[in-house]
Design an enzyme around this catalytic site. Sequence first.
Site, short mmCIF file in Angstrom:
data_model
loop_
_atom_site.label_atom_id
_atom_site.label_comp_id
_atom_site.label_asym_id
_atom_site.label_seq_id
_atom_site.Cartn_x
_atom_site.Cartn_y
_atom_site.Cartn_z
N LYS A 1 1.71 4.94 10.91
CA LYS A 1 1.28 3.87 11.08
C LYS A 1 -0.47 3.50 12.04
CE LYS A 1 0.04 3.99 16.76
NZ LYS A 1 0.08 3.31 18.02
N ASN A 2 -0.81 4.33 11.51
CA ASN A 2 -2.22 4.17 12.28
C ASN A 2 -3.77 4.84 10.45
OD1 ASN A 2 -2.55 5.05 14.26
ND2 ASN A 2 -2.10 7.43 14.66
N CYS B 1 -2.12 2.28 25.26
CA CYS B 1 -2.76 2.69 25.84
C CYS B 1 -3.08 3.50 27.23
CB CYS B 1 -1.66 4.33 25.24
SG CYS B 1 -0.21 4.22 23.68
N ARG C 1 -11.35 4.74 26.51
CA ARG C 1 -11.99 4.52 25.21
C ARG C 1 -12.86 3.92 24.63
NH1 ARG C 1 -6.60 4.90 21.83
NH2 ARG C 1 -4.97 5.01 22.83
N ASP D 1 -1.98 13.24 19.33
CA ASP D 1 -1.48 12.83 19.18
C ASP D 1 0.27 13.43 19.40
OD1 ASP D 1 -2.82 10.25 19.32
OD2 ASP D 1 -1.83 9.67 17.41
N ARG E 1 5.96 1.42 20.04
CA ARG E 1 5.24 1.42 19.10
C ARG E 1 4.72 1.74 18.20
NH1 ARG E 1 0.96 2.62 22.74
NH2 ARG E 1 -0.04 2.11 21.51
#
Length: 425
Positions: A27-28, A121, A126, A310, A402
């Site tokens: 995903k990232n 999230c 952030r 994560d 997600r």
Amino acid sequence: GGVVCLESYHISGGNTLEGEYRLQGAKNAVLPILAATIISGRTSRIEKCPHLSDIRTMVSILREMGCNVSWDGSEILVDSSPVNSYRIPQKLMKEIRSSVFLMGPTLARCGQVILSDPGGCAIGKRPIDIHLTALRLLGVEIKEKDGLLECKARRLKGTTIPLSFPSVGATENVMMAAVMAEGETRILNPAKEPEIIDLQNYLVSCGAQISGAGSDEIRITGGSPLRETEYKPIPDRIEAGTLLAAAAVTRGKILLKEAVPGHMDSILNWLGEAGCKVQRGGDFIYLEAPDRLGAVRPIETQPYPGFPTDMQSQLMAAMCLAKGTTEITESIFENRFKHVSELNKMGADIQVIERTAIVKGVERLAGKRVTAADLRGGAALVIAGLAAEGNTIVENIGQIDRGYDRLEDILKSLGGQIERVSHTD
């Protein structure tokens, strides 16, 4: 509005997870690569894209900006030649925190970008200041007006950009903007995640001149003509870690295929220390769990190559049932312990002191009704449910979607008893 469809996982615990699984694209890695497809104005074919809600949102954003995007199985084809908007739609931006790295590619392509404050999230502040400071050094003028950021660059000019913190998103934004800047850009103290190297490799496959990703300095020489490309992103090390943690705590055996073990040293070392047999191959990871995991030395989340934030909650879920006490310190995001109260409902013994969770291993967890507050915390509750006695219901699993492509199907294929239940409110 219409009918809200709420979905939950119903898990019957106690089964051992066994079998093999082929990992999806990360995903990232996929998200910034999709953002980067804007730069070239050509066609990019991206393979192994998992069907995640975050990726679907990114596809919608690209379409709203004028790209032609088609999704065929696990391949996404983006033709960015017709890009006709430098506005990133506010509604979509709220759905996906990582949309902030659309700034760099849009500036590179259009010379300007308008975006709202990013969502994502709820795991703490952030700040995107690091992004803004870095882009200003490249010659971008940034005004804040009515909750919108208006960014303009008459010309992007290469320079040396020291990052105050190795932010993944800021590193990616600068890399992408610098592809179209005049001259050379040097990023000092960049993030070193494998996904950064993957973005570099994608951009190089388009014809960009970039080197140094994964080291202390990234160099980009801007202005090369770009071409169409096909690219296969790296496998998802967090999906891998999540499944390994689930197998570890259910006394399981699991073979992960199309893996890159070298991206997962900190996770694999932790599993080994907890008593698992871990075998690494060129492109596979095999894990065999003990009857009961053991506590591990104190762990602190750190930028790569440290232990990933994560994976913190999934690690915690596994250590709930380990013999002994494990201390886990979260040093990246300050709100990332929302799963603790839910795990304690199930009988875990976790105490939080500031940024450290002290996890005293217990003999057993009991199934309960719990709620996912964020993506990885939700995955942790699923892991706990698989290892608990009786039935667990995990609510708000849209958060889990997600970052995992139908997690229930993956776990069922490994012998887990888990169902997705839809109920309209």
